[in-house]
Write an enzyme that holds these catalytic residues in place. Structure first.
Site, PDB file in Angstrom:
ATOM      1  N   ASP A 414       5.665  11.559  44.974  1.00 15.39           N
ATOM      2  CA  ASP A 414       4.965  12.830  45.843  1.00 15.39           C
ATOM      3  C   ASP A 414       3.645  13.701  45.703  1.00 15.39           C
ATOM      4  O   ASP A 414       3.534  13.376  44.214  1.00 15.39           O
ATOM      5  CB  ASP A 414       5.710  12.776  46.737  1.00 15.39           C
ATOM      6  N   GLU A 417      -2.051  16.494  46.733  1.00 18.42           N
ATOM      7  CA  GLU A 417      -3.734  17.110  47.572  1.00 18.42           C
ATOM      8  C   GLU A 417      -3.486  17.938  47.345  1.00 18.42           C
ATOM      9  O   GLU A 417      -4.749  18.449  47.127  1.00 18.42           O
ATOM     10  CB  GLU A 417      -2.529  16.051  48.972  1.00 18.42           C
ATOM     11  N   ASP A 480       3.810  13.187  55.865  1.00 22.03           N
ATOM     12  CA  ASP A 480       5.059  13.571  56.906  1.00 22.03           C
ATOM     13  C   ASP A 480       4.809  13.080  58.247  1.00 22.03           C
ATOM     14  O   ASP A 480       4.003  14.222  58.352  1.00 22.03           O
ATOM     15  CB  ASP A 480       5.162  15.167  56.066  1.00 22.03           C
TER      16      ASP A 480
END
Length: 770
Positions: A414, A417, A480
């Protein structure tokens, strides 16, 4: 980034210097160097002052032309750089005439005018695209910053696709696209996976070889052009000629790396704990047992963030309060036949025991003054691992190896970014370029651990952030999304855009991540999720096991999970194809039907491989509209035939979805409906659909390692069908439809509700239709 103010004026403070002519040309056997002043040289005085742009034109491989535009050549170019895998070309030639100089690579030409400025890219005697007058420039801004830009023309009706996982309109015309990775969810113009590559419906693609921020004005600043610009003194891009979109992707992924082949088990159903929900070992066990009790096949169980203690992410230690004996627990779960995935990220919380160790050894990103760079956004006081430091990478990977030894099979990589730019890297990399390139190093490191410890072909991630080349480290998921039909649609747009950017496999959170999905959204998303390359049930603050929704949700999940398991001989063959060619499993309609203009804008349906068409139902009442291209298409679940081209309006119950088989196809259907990893060439039924005269239909069945196991070819000539099989396996043939069989040489035929089932006695069949 826009530099002009409409057609005639510049933005305030912008000074433009456009290439004006090819004043001098240096010709090499396989390259060109062009010196382009930014004004016409009429006399010697015009050679004083003003930029002199240098263009280097070359080719790394056939049908690909590289153009590098440089203003000041004294700029020290710092890494990182995208790895480019094609070196040299055996088919490059340069020619010089009175009016033009050109470089040919394969079937693609770059032709530069010596008089009126411009670079034309020509193939098959036709203009592909061109960099026209006022199409190459260096721009000086009021703050003394400098940019280099290039523009390429768009023809009438030309559509632009790709540029990474973009949740905005599928066709990018009219958009401003910044390839700057952000954690922005699926409901904005931000992207987790920015890729500076686009392709069009005119047979070519463009890759801007710059890992930092590339600003694309896609028919927005100039509506008949794509503009791409970068800060600094140079820009490099590749024009990649197909001529088909499939061939463009094959050549682009040859340049930047082919997708690795994920293991067959990864194509099964993944179930997670969800994110902030309350769970412990008992909860997980109840979920897993609940799936088994309801005859719901389950293949991967994922532990999300709170498998570690709060504030400690990532310390790679199980939270002893909820998982007192993780090794024993994983052993019990693996005895059930499950694979195990755990959540990780590249951040080290200050409370973690690893933070002090990372700080003391220089493993974390630093500020320019030498302090560790820290933030409270996510884990309080967290630092970020510096993957340009080989020792830091080895240290991080050491933590992962311990988990793999314990029984972990995969990692959900995960984040990646939120990478700052006011930092210093161990190897001196440019921190601005590293913002986007960071996930390449992060995912590569984790992928290599799994490859090393689990073996070649057994590595699979569940990754969120990416850039060009990250397709080599699958699988990627869409981030998400909300629990709504609108978010289903935006997720699909993002997935199709990513798959047109070189990525072979893609997934998404079934049911949506944020919020609790209405039951109708959950059930419709199940069908979409199980008819995607990879399938994961995951949420944020609510569980995704089906029985918490309603009884029918259990039936829906069972139906589509078992359907996907039975389709695995076909699906895994498409996965193998993606790893070899770069053509994705999930394909936008325009990729397979580039000459059907009705497919240019379709973004609510897709091909799964080249032979199965899927149109997710995006409504509570089951109504769905989709387009069927030319030919006789067959509904896989009912056998109904639809003659294309036409638009179809259907209504589907929750135990159904538009799943159509392309004419002249062979769909290999397995005999196992409980797991995705079995011998695909054993006890397989080869379902043959709407054979066309004189055009062979073929199916390639791999083994679990992706190697050739069985190839089946069926060819129809009027009322005769010849079937030939190469390889080993046990198979049956089903001629789907209502055509009657008169005789079979090499087997015996039985009429069924779905068609004629033929059991072979030899490796070839000769079938005569009535």
């Amino acid at each position: 980034m826009k530099f002009t103010d409409g057609n005639w004026m510049m933005q305030k403070g912008v000074r433009a210097h456009y290439a004006a002519e090819a004043y001098d040309i240096e010709v090499q056997p396989d390259s060109l160097k062009i010196f382009a002043p930014t004004r016409q040289i009429r006399h010697r005085g015009d050679t004083l002052e003003g930029p002199l742009l240098t263009l280097d034109v070359s080719s790394p491989m056939a049908d690909v032309i590289r153009v590098r535009i440089t203003n000041f050549t004294g700029e020290r170019v710092k890494g990182p750089k995208f790895p480019i895998y094609a070196n040299g070309s055996l088919d490059v030639s340069v020619s010089l005439t009175e009016d033009f100089v050109s470089l040919q690579s394969g079937g693609l030409y770059a032709r530069i005018s010596k008089k009126a400025w411009g670079i034309e890219f020509i193939a098959d005697g036709k203009l592909v695209t061109r960099s026209p007058d006022r199409g190459i420039a260096t721009m000086s801004l009021q703050d003394d910053s400098v940019y280099v830009l290039n523009q390429l023309t768009l023809g009438v009706g030309e559509c632009v696709y790709g540029l990474g996982e973009r949740f905005t309109s599928f066709v990018k015309n009219g958009q401003v696209v910044e390839t700057w990775n952000k954690d922005g969810g699926t409901g904005s113009d931000q992207a987790y996976k920015g890729v500076p590559f686009y392709l069009t419906n005119r047979g070519y693609g463009v890759f801007v070889n710059h890992p930092g921020d590339v600003s694309f004005e896609v028919a927005s600043e100039k509506v008949s052009r794509v503009q791409f610009s970068v800060p600094g003194q140079s820009i490099e891009y590749f024009v990649i000629y197909g001529p088909s979109p499939r061939e463009v992707l094959e050549k682009y992924t040859t340049l930047t790396g082919k997708p690795a082949l994920p293991p067959a088990w990864s194509f099964g159903l993944w179930l997670t704990t969800s994110f902030t929900t309350s769970y412990d070992e008992q909860t997980c066990t109840e979920f897993i047992q609940g799936m088994a009790d309801r005859d719901l096949p389950l293949h991967v169980f994922h532990f999300d963030c709170f498998w570690m203690r709060e504030f400690n992410w990532c310390d790679f230690r199980w939270d002893a309060r909820t998982f007192p004996d993780p090794a024993a627990m994983l052993k019990r779960l693996k005895e059930r036949g499950l694979k195990i995935c755990v959540w990780i990220n590249p951040y080290i919380g200050q409370r973690s025991h690893l933070f002090q160790e990372g700080m003391e050894n220089g493993y974390l990103l630093k500020k320019p003054n030498g302090d560790v760079w820290q933030t409270d956004q996510w884990q309080p006081g967290m630092g970020i691992v510096d993957f340009t430091n080989e020792e830091a990478t080895a240290w991080y990977c050491k933590q992962l190896r311990q988990l793999v030894e314990m029984g972990v099979d995969s990692f959900k990589t995960d984040f990646g970014e939120r990478i700052p730019t006011n930092v210093v890297y161990s190897d001196g990399s440019d921190p601005v370029k590293m913002h986007n390139f960071y996930p390449y190093l992060y995912n590569q490191a984790v992928f290599n651990v799994l490859k090393e410890m689990r073996g070649d072909g057994e590595a699979a991630l569940f990754a969120r952030s990416a850039t060009a080349g990250c397709q080599q480290f699958p699988v990627h998921w869409g981030g998400d999304c909300y629990s709504s039909f609108e978010s289903m649609a935006e997720s699909l747009r993002g997935g199709l855009s990513l798959c047109l950017s070189g990525f072979g496999y893609w997934s998404h959170d079934i049911g949506g991540f944020e919020g609790t999905p209405p039951v109708e959204v959950y059930k419709r998303w199940i069908a979409f999720g199980l008819l995607s390359s990879h399938s994961r049930l995951h949420g944020s603050s609510s569980y995704r096991v089906p029985w918490v929704y309603d009884t029918e949700a259990v039936d829906v999940l069972r139906f589509f999970t078992k359907l996907k398991c039975r389709l695995m001989p076909y699906l895994f063959s498409k996965a193998v194809e993606a790893s070899k060619t770069g053509v994705p499993m999930m394909r936008a309609m325009m990729l397979e039907f580039p000459n059907d203009r009705a497919c240019d804008y379709l973004d609510r349906q897709y091909l799964l491989g080249e032979s199965l068409m899927v149109a997710p139902v995006l409504s509570a009442d089951g109504q769905v509209d989709y387009y069927v291209p030319e030919g006789k298409w067959t509904k896989f679940l009912t056998g109904e035939v639809i003659q294309g081209p036409q638009w179809v309006h259907d209504t589907h119950g929750f135990l159904s979805a538009p799943l159509l088989v392309r004419p002249n196809s062979i769909i290999a259907v397995g005999s196992h409906d409980s797991r995705p990893d079995y011998e695909f060439a054993e006890e397989v039924t080869l379902r043959v659909y709407q054979l066309m005269d004189g055009i062979p239909a073929k199916a390639n069945l791999p083994d679990l390692k992706g190697r050739h196991a069985l190839t089946v070819t069926a060819t129809r000539n009027e009322k005769k069908i010849d079937v030939n099989v190469d390889g080993k396996g046990s198979w049956k043939l089903m001629l789907v439809g209502d055509e009657k069989v008169s005789s079979v040489s090499g087997g015996s035929a039985t009429l069924t509700e779905q068609g004629t089932l033929i059991v072979p006695s030899h490796d070839s069949l000769h079938i005569v239709l009535a």
